[in-house]
Design an enzyme around this catalytic site. Structure first.
Site, PDB file in Angstrom:
ATOM      1  CG  ASN A  24      11.916  62.785  66.114  1.00  0.00           C
ATOM      2  OD1 ASN A  24      11.137  63.083  65.210  1.00  0.00           O
ATOM      3  ND2 ASN A  24      12.747  61.774  66.038  1.00  0.00           N
ATOM      4  CG  ASP A  26      12.286  62.784  62.132  1.00  0.00           C
ATOM      5  OD1 ASP A  26      11.064  63.072  62.181  1.00  0.00           O
ATOM      6  OD2 ASP A  26      12.713  61.615  62.211  1.00  0.00           O
ATOM      7  CG  ASP A  30       7.701  60.283  65.784  1.00  0.00           C
ATOM      8  OD1 ASP A  30       6.793  60.431  66.628  1.00  0.00           O
ATOM      9  OD2 ASP A  30       8.503  61.213  65.473  1.00  0.00           O
ATOM     10  CG  ASP A  99      -0.731  47.330  56.622  1.00  0.00           C
ATOM     11  OD1 ASP A  99      -0.674  46.391  55.821  1.00  0.00           O
ATOM     12  OD2 ASP A  99      -1.347  48.392  56.391  1.00  0.00           O
ATOM     13  CG  ASP A 201      -0.346  45.283  51.291  1.00  0.00           C
ATOM     14  OD1 ASP A 201      -0.985  46.344  51.268  1.00  0.00           O
ATOM     15  OD2 ASP A 201       0.510  44.977  50.445  1.00  0.00           O
ATOM     16  CD  GLU A 257      -5.017  46.416  49.701  1.00  0.00           C
ATOM     17  OE1 GLU A 257      -5.110  47.503  49.102  1.00  0.00           O
ATOM     18  OE2 GLU A 257      -3.935  45.834  49.835  1.00  0.00           O
ATOM     19  CG  HIS A 330      -2.403  53.854  52.721  1.00  0.00           C
ATOM     20  ND1 HIS A 330      -3.352  52.951  53.157  1.00  0.00           N
ATOM     21  CD2 HIS A 330      -1.485  53.128  52.050  1.00  0.00           C
ATOM     22  CE1 HIS A 330      -3.003  51.738  52.772  1.00  0.00           C
ATOM     23  NE2 HIS A 330      -1.872  51.811  52.103  1.00  0.00           N
ATOM     24  CG  ASP A 331      -3.284  52.336  48.846  1.00  0.00           C
ATOM     25  OD1 ASP A 331      -2.140  52.811  48.960  1.00  0.00           O
ATOM     26  OD2 ASP A 331      -3.585  51.182  49.193  1.00  0.00           O
TER      27      ASP A 331
HETATM   28  C1  GLC Z   1      -1.615  47.791  49.100  1.00  0.00           C
HETATM   29  C2  GLC Z   1      -1.236  48.990  49.930  1.00  0.00           C
HETATM   30  C3  GLC Z   1      -0.503  49.970  49.068  1.00  0.00           C
HETATM   31  C4  GLC Z   1       0.732  49.308  48.544  1.00  0.00           C
HETATM   32  C5  GLC Z   1       0.413  48.000  47.824  1.00  0.00           C
HETATM   33  C6  GLC Z   1       1.636  47.183  47.628  1.00  0.00           C
HETATM   34  O1  GLC Z   1      -2.517  48.094  48.111  1.00  0.00           O
HETATM   35  O2  GLC Z   1      -2.362  49.528  50.541  1.00  0.00           O
HETATM   36  O3  GLC Z   1      -0.193  51.156  49.743  1.00  0.00           O
HETATM   37  O4  GLC Z   1       1.389  50.157  47.662  1.00  0.00           O
HETATM   38  O5  GLC Z   1      -0.468  47.196  48.581  1.00  0.00           O
HETATM   39  O6  GLC Z   1       2.109  46.719  48.853  1.00  0.00           O
HETATM   40 CA    CA Z   2       9.740  61.924  63.736  1.00  0.00          CA
END
Ligand code: GLC
Ligand code: CA
Length: 559
Positions: A24, A26, A30, A99, A201, A257, A330-331
């Site tokens: 959209n 922004d 999404d 997640d 997580d 994790e 993503h980390d």
């Molecule tokens: C996990 C997630 C990370 C987050 C951390 C605290 O390691 O992958 O992105 O910052 O937990 O929730």
């Molecule tokens: Ca969006």
């Protein structure tokens, strides 16, 4: 042969929703954006997707600070959008994994608001409160992962609360059975909605040791409490209870994790008897390029150590647990920048890394953009950063004069989470086709040449190679269930191993060096067939030469 399970035979694609696809304009990815790309993922051949948190959140840690476990943040869409995502994923015969962040909430969560309101609050014990020392200092010397003390003083009541990550992310008190029951009920409601599993997580950290004793400190002046939290046996009691009360009776997948977790602990978490979780992400290989200043160095991952660590986890969990396999998430910064080549051999090295990972035992995860060989970002200014981890570290090390601005920006480019979070590169139009507006964080300018549109129909692209690898897994069961045996473990540059079952034996050779190397062909592979490789005319079988970043998969003749 290990017990057959759908999640062992699968390849899962990880979506970081904020950076995946914006529908959209922004500037923020999404749910409708994700839905619009499901055919792309089907084309790639993955069996399921794991989407990072989309719950309402103040966004201090991009959704890992949840203020409501049972809704969708309006930046991502609505609950109706989410229901549509489930049905669109299922219509394509894929699974949807969400997640779950159960170690902590956001400080904006109503539970915390109530907990902090007074010492007598009914929710006081949903979180972990302690008095400070007589001199007013925090209860112990534990540090928070994103900087500073792990304890934050609450003026009202004068007690400290525990936060292993950051002050806006207070840790939940798993000792409290009422809290645990609330969490299980939340899980059950998501299962009723139709999700197929959870990525949990930092689940290894939920049970805090009771003593809250000081520990040895590093250069930060704080003690990193994660290893002791992860080794607290009570975590297993809680996870078993959660399995009985929430997961039981559902054909789902649970991925833990396993932050700061030892192999022995991981065997318990992913015990094949199904008493806890199905698989773990371990991080030992990701931490090999850290140092005194945590990840903020220009150290690189030494290949011999990488081989040792991966081999340890392969042998250790064989028939005794299950590995979730990943190079990127993503980390993490982008692996092709970390261990491969950003220049001319980018595609070849991306394919080599993919081969090395996907042929190991475990369930491979592909992080968005990895299938294109997306690279880390060259950050030059702090204004380009979004992650509080990098921003806090920049402020801490640069303002103290310990690290110069230029060095820190270089380390951040090499190691930061921001480097792995730049928007997905779909095509060569403005902002890589990620958004028609202004993206919430910078797009890597190399989108002009590195993008999905350019790769989808090109036969020798990284995308096409991932397709082949994923298809290979369906054809050769030895990849899923066979044993792992290292080959030439002492070789400094080539990571090589056999995969063996009664029916088939494969040899995988991956050259992590930018130079050609001599590497012995095992005698019984003299007349083997190559089933996949990343170099057009390989000289490995004929001459025992692996080209720079070459990867080959050979199948022994006669099984
Ligand atoms: C996990 C997630 C990370 C987050 C951390 C605290 O390691 O992958 O992105 O910052 O937990 O929730
Ligand atoms: Ca969006």
């Amino acid at each position: 042969m290990t017990d057959p399970k759908w999640w062992k035979e699968s390849v899962i694609y990880q979506i970081y929703p904020k950076s995946f696809c914006d529908s959209n304009g922004d500037g923020i990815g999404d749910i409708p954006g994700i839905i619009s790309k499901l055919d792309y993922l089907k084309e790639l051949g993955v069996d399921g997707i794991w989407v990072c948190p989309m719950y309402p959140s103040p966004g201090y840690d991009n959704g890992y600070d949840i203020s409501d476990y049972e809704d969708i943040d309006p930046i991502f869409g609505t609950m109706e959008d989410f229901d549509r995502l489930i049905s669109e994923v299922h219509a394509r015969n894929m699974k949807l994994i969400i997640d779950l962040v159960l170690n902590h909430t956001s400080s904006a969560h109503p539970w915390f608001q109530e907990s902090r309101a007074s010492l007598e609050s009914g929710k006081r014990n949903y979180y972990i409160w302690r008095k400070g020392n007589p001199d007013g200092s925090p209860p112990n010397n534990w540090g928070a992962l994103f900087g500073g003390s792990a304890w934050t003083l609450e003026e009202k009541g004068g007690e400290y609360y525990l936060n292993l990550f950051s002050a806006p992310q207070p840790d939940l008190n798993w000792r409290n059975p009422a809290l645990r029951q609330e969490l299980y009920a939340i899980i059950r409601r998501w299962l009723e909605r139709g999700v197929d599993g959870f990525r949990m997580d930092v689940i290894s950290l939920i049970a805090k040791p009771e003593d809250f004793e000081d520990g040895p400190t590093g250069r930060s002046g704080f003690h990193d409490p994660r290893a002791r939290a992860a080794a607290n046996p009570q975590v297993h009691e809680y996870i078993r209870e959660m399995r009985r009360e929430a997961f039981e009776g559902h054909n789902i997948v649970t991925v833990g994790e396993a932050s700061a977790t030892s192999l022995e602990e991981a065997k318990i978490f992913s015990n094949p008897d199904g008493s806890e979780l199905n698989m773990v992400f371990q991080f030992e290989h990701m931490d090999l390029d850290g140092g005194e200043t945590f990840k903020w160095t220009d150290q690189t991952i030494p290949i011999p150590a990488l081989k040792q660590v991966m081999t340890k986890w392969q042998l250790g969990l064989h028939n005794q647990g299950w590995n979730g396999l990943f190079w990127n998430n993503h980390d993490q910064p982008r692996m092709v920048s970390r261990l491969g080549d950003e220049g001319e051999l980018r595609e070849r090295s991306a394919k080599m890394l993919a081969t090395c990972l996907h042929l190991l035992q475990g369930t491979p995860f592909v992080y968005q953009g990895e299938e294109l060989g997306m690279t880390s970002m060259d950050f030059t200014d702090i204004s380009q950063l979004r992650d509080s981890e990098s921003i806090n570290a920049y402020n801490r090390y640069v303002s103290s004069g310990e690290i110069s601005h230029a060095d820190m920006m270089r380390y951040i480019s090499m190691k930061s989470r921001d480097s792995g979070r730049t928007p997905m590169q779909w095509n060569d139009s403005a902002y890589g086709g990620f958004t028609t507006g202004t993206p919430w964080m910078p797009v890597n300018p190399n989108y002009v040449s590195i993008n999905a549109a350019e790769q989808e129909n090109r036969q020798n692209s990284v995308f096409s190679f991932y397709k082949e690898l994923i298809a290979l897994r369906k054809k050769h069961k030895v990849i899923v269930y066979g044993g792992y045996e290292p080959y030439c473990i002492e070789h400094p540059e080539v990571f090589s191993y056999f995969r063996k079952s009664e029916a088939e034996t494969l040899l995988v050779c991956c050259n992590f060096s930018s130079k050609a190397v001599l590497f012995p062909v095992p005698e019984e592979f003299g007349n083997a067939v190559q089933i996949l490789g990343n170099v057009e005319d390989s000289h490995y079988l004929s001459e025992g030469i692996l080209a720079s970043f070459e990867a080959v998969i050979l199948k022994r003749n006669g099984g």
